[in-house]
Design a protein around this motif. Sequence first.
Motif, PDB file in Angstrom:
ATOM      1  N   LEU A 675      38.536  63.936 -17.573  1.00  0.00           N
ATOM      2  CA  LEU A 675      37.836  63.522 -16.457  1.00  0.00           C
ATOM      3  C   LEU A 675      37.693  64.572 -15.323  1.00  0.00           C
ATOM      4  O   LEU A 675      36.744  64.696 -14.621  1.00  0.00           O
ATOM      5  N   ARG A 676      38.768  65.250 -15.034  1.00  0.00           N
ATOM      6  CA  ARG A 676      38.684  66.468 -14.085  1.00  0.00           C
ATOM      7  C   ARG A 676      37.794  67.502 -14.703  1.00  0.00           C
ATOM      8  O   ARG A 676      37.133  68.250 -13.859  1.00  0.00           O
ATOM      9  N   GLN A 677      37.911  67.913 -15.955  1.00  0.00           N
ATOM     10  CA  GLN A 677      37.029  68.884 -16.281  1.00  0.00           C
ATOM     11  C   GLN A 677      35.583  68.649 -16.515  1.00  0.00           C
ATOM     12  O   GLN A 677      34.635  69.266 -16.082  1.00  0.00           O
ATOM     13  N   GLU A 680      32.782  62.368 -13.718  1.00  0.00           N
ATOM     14  CA  GLU A 680      32.845  61.119 -14.303  1.00  0.00           C
ATOM     15  C   GLU A 680      31.680  60.691 -15.125  1.00  0.00           C
ATOM     16  O   GLU A 680      31.890  59.666 -16.136  1.00  0.00           O
ATOM     17  N   GLY A 681      30.233  61.188 -14.618  1.00  0.00           N
ATOM     18  CA  GLY A 681      29.337  60.695 -15.516  1.00  0.00           C
ATOM     19  C   GLY A 681      29.297  60.924 -16.751  1.00  0.00           C
ATOM     20  O   GLY A 681      28.995  60.061 -17.634  1.00  0.00           O
ATOM     21  N   ASP A 682      30.047  61.969 -17.250  1.00  0.00           N
ATOM     22  CA  ASP A 682      30.130  62.367 -18.712  1.00  0.00           C
ATOM     23  C   ASP A 682      31.223  61.193 -19.381  1.00  0.00           C
ATOM     24  O   ASP A 682      30.869  60.857 -20.590  1.00  0.00           O
ATOM     25  N   VAL A 683      32.380  60.917 -18.751  1.00  0.00           N
ATOM     26  CA  VAL A 683      33.284  60.082 -19.486  1.00  0.00           C
ATOM     27  C   VAL A 683      33.063  58.884 -19.244  1.00  0.00           C
ATOM     28  O   VAL A 683      33.351  58.134 -20.348  1.00  0.00           O
ATOM     29  N   LEU A 684      32.347  58.276 -18.135  1.00  0.00           N
ATOM     30  CA  LEU A 684      32.322  56.946 -18.073  1.00  0.00           C
ATOM     31  C   LEU A 684      31.147  56.350 -18.801  1.00  0.00           C
ATOM     32  O   LEU A 684      31.038  55.520 -19.105  1.00  0.00           O
ATOM     33  N   VAL A 700      36.343  59.507  -9.132  1.00  0.00           N
ATOM     34  CA  VAL A 700      37.445  58.493  -9.398  1.00  0.00           C
ATOM     35  C   VAL A 700      38.718  59.150  -9.718  1.00  0.00           C
ATOM     36  O   VAL A 700      39.620  58.263  -9.729  1.00  0.00           O
ATOM     37  N   ILE A 701      38.815  60.490  -9.903  1.00  0.00           N
ATOM     38  CA  ILE A 701      40.159  61.180 -10.012  1.00  0.00           C
ATOM     39  C   ILE A 701      40.684  61.690  -8.595  1.00  0.00           C
ATOM     40  O   ILE A 701      41.746  61.364  -8.077  1.00  0.00           O
TER      41      ILE A 701
END
Length: 749
Positions: A675-677, A680-684, A700-701
């Motif tokens: 998530l840091r790398q 949000e848009g990619d992971v969620l 969000v992190i």
Amino acid sequence: MSVEPMPSVTEATRLRPLIGDHPAARLRARGIETVGDLLAWLPRRYVDYESDLSAAREGEHLVAVADVTAVEIFPRDRRRKAVGRNAIMRVTISDGGTSMPVTFFGTYGRERTLMPGVRAVWTGKVTTFNGRLQLTSPDVEIVAEQRADDEPGLLPLYTHVDRLRNSSVIIAVRVVLDQIESLNDPVPVEVRERHGLMTRLQAFRVVHRPRSRADIAAAMDRLRFEEAFVLQVALARRRADQARDRTISRRPVADGVLAAFDARLPFELTNGQQEVAALLASEMARETPMHRLLQGEVGSGKTVVALRAMLAAVDAGGQAALLAPTEVLAQQHHRSITALMGDLADGGLLSFEDGVGAGPDVGTRVVLLTGSLGSAARRRALSDIATGSAGIVVGTHALIQEGVEFDDLALVVVDEQHRFGVEQRDALRAKGAHPPHVLVMTATPIPRTVAMTVFGDMETSTLRELPAGRVPITSHVVEASKPAWVERTWMRLAEEVRAGRQAYVVCPRIGDPDERAGAPADEVDGGGDWAVEDSDGSGPVDDAASASASVYAVHTLLVEHPALAGVRIAMLHGRMTPEEKDRAMRDFASGEVDVLVATTVIEVGVDVANATVMVVMDADRFGISQLHQLRGRVGRGSEPGLCLLMTATDAEPALDRLHAVAASTDGFELARLDLRQRREGDVLGAAQSGGRSSLSFLGVIDDEDIIVAAREDAVRLVEADPELAAHPHLSSAVQRLADEDKAAFLERG
């Protein structure tokens, strides 16, 4: 000069009457049409008016505020006058301590504006000429030579708008800010005061006309809090609405199918599985619908826990529906459930001739419903669902389509919720005569604040403990630039097959039937259920390595490899028909295939205990969480698992990512890193529908404290005022968020 404020100017006011036709038209092309749109369009960065030219480096992009100290114009062709295209204009700029030459080819009126004493913003790439750093044909914007005391101390730079200068955007924002007296503020006064937050209008004034970076930080904290607060209020209201719902208590009978299933289980549930199972049973026994997220490490046994809940629903006289994102995963769930239930599944498959199962006295029919079913099979499935003959229904989006009617839907299970939107979950819930209980599952570990933001309307349970006998998976990075390592990879794979075990080889794209290593690479697995995720932006590897990573090319490579002579190798990818995919998976699951060369179609849900090795080709093309999911397909039995991450990249960020995956099997730790790398848009993904899928200010992190504080305030406020009657501006903001969600859902189709 400031313009007298116009009380009629609000966030909904159109920009054109305020700023003029040309800037309004250019901004409209970027989707910025109202005062609110413009205020929410924040600068992408800021530069100090007092720039340091001594920090410039060759090849870097420079943005600096500097004064013109000298101007020289001479002809390119000495036989003609130094005007227009024939002129070379050399300007010397200075920040007061360091000077730098700037060269323009052609004057084009610049000689009338760039005169000694003029201050401007200079934007361009730093190059070297005659051993000295310089700018060549940079973008130039004149700024005021003297600034008043109330002028901003930093220059805001906005994302480029075609045919609109940055200075024009600054002027447009200034006009708007000068004409608006107040903004509706969704954050109540008492909440602002509790956290020491500025008003909404103050925040926008600061970010667009800042005096210091500390001011910007305070303003951004205010905007982040507002975004988190409105979202958490929306989720708190949703939880409150759900708590007011009433449904039927679903308690399993003592001698029902659940008891028979438990008696036949060939293994003991882990402590975590038992705790979650007891919690689900207690919540399903209530007359308030359950809304629970079950997340767990890869291989932690979520399916068994969910199946027990489904059987409890059947025992209570109802039906359970399991919604999966793809046909491959739906088919896998159907196979797993019928295999776990054995004769309790009443025949399980849709292929029996007379429609009557051959199960024992205690049991239920398990039906599969997907979009690719033939018309006869679909009619039979719909009939079984409508009459209640099918106690468990497994399917894809086909479950939420019109024409699918349940007799008594008691439990909805949604697998891999991050691939769905909230509305799709609700569309299936709406098919129950009474509000059904809801269990959402995900094998993607979710950090706490992500769960609070994305699944904030649900309670969360986590399975971390792996079933007894599981051996940890060992992972290694294989550098494709070292032929001996690559060769050892295929030898290792062959050794496992010779020992009676099986292997996956995962590729990022499909390729073509006649493709071999060295062919151009231009396609990912977009021909079916799944497509490869992008990497973190470190870029693709070279063509040769990319080509070797197609399913067809790797399949050919392995078939022809001497070490794998006689090994049974098959393919699985999204361009195959549903029947072909199902047959490939059945052959692999039954042991008729030794090595399965596949795309990420096998990422989740595929459970073959005898598979012990996975090779991921061009592993740098995948995100951290996806690699962790893929790796979880091996080592699901009693034998150790091995995952080999092959890559041809030498990009440091990509290699760091791969080594992080190889070094840890903690999915939650890896999810936070991912998530840091990748942000949000990619992971969620689609789990955040509409407004929640594109957080404007919030991370969000990074903003965990803000989210936690906003949630506490939101819960307190909704408990005191569930209808938000005393907070009309907040109510409007929550409604806008809901409207955006619905619009996004309709757009997704």
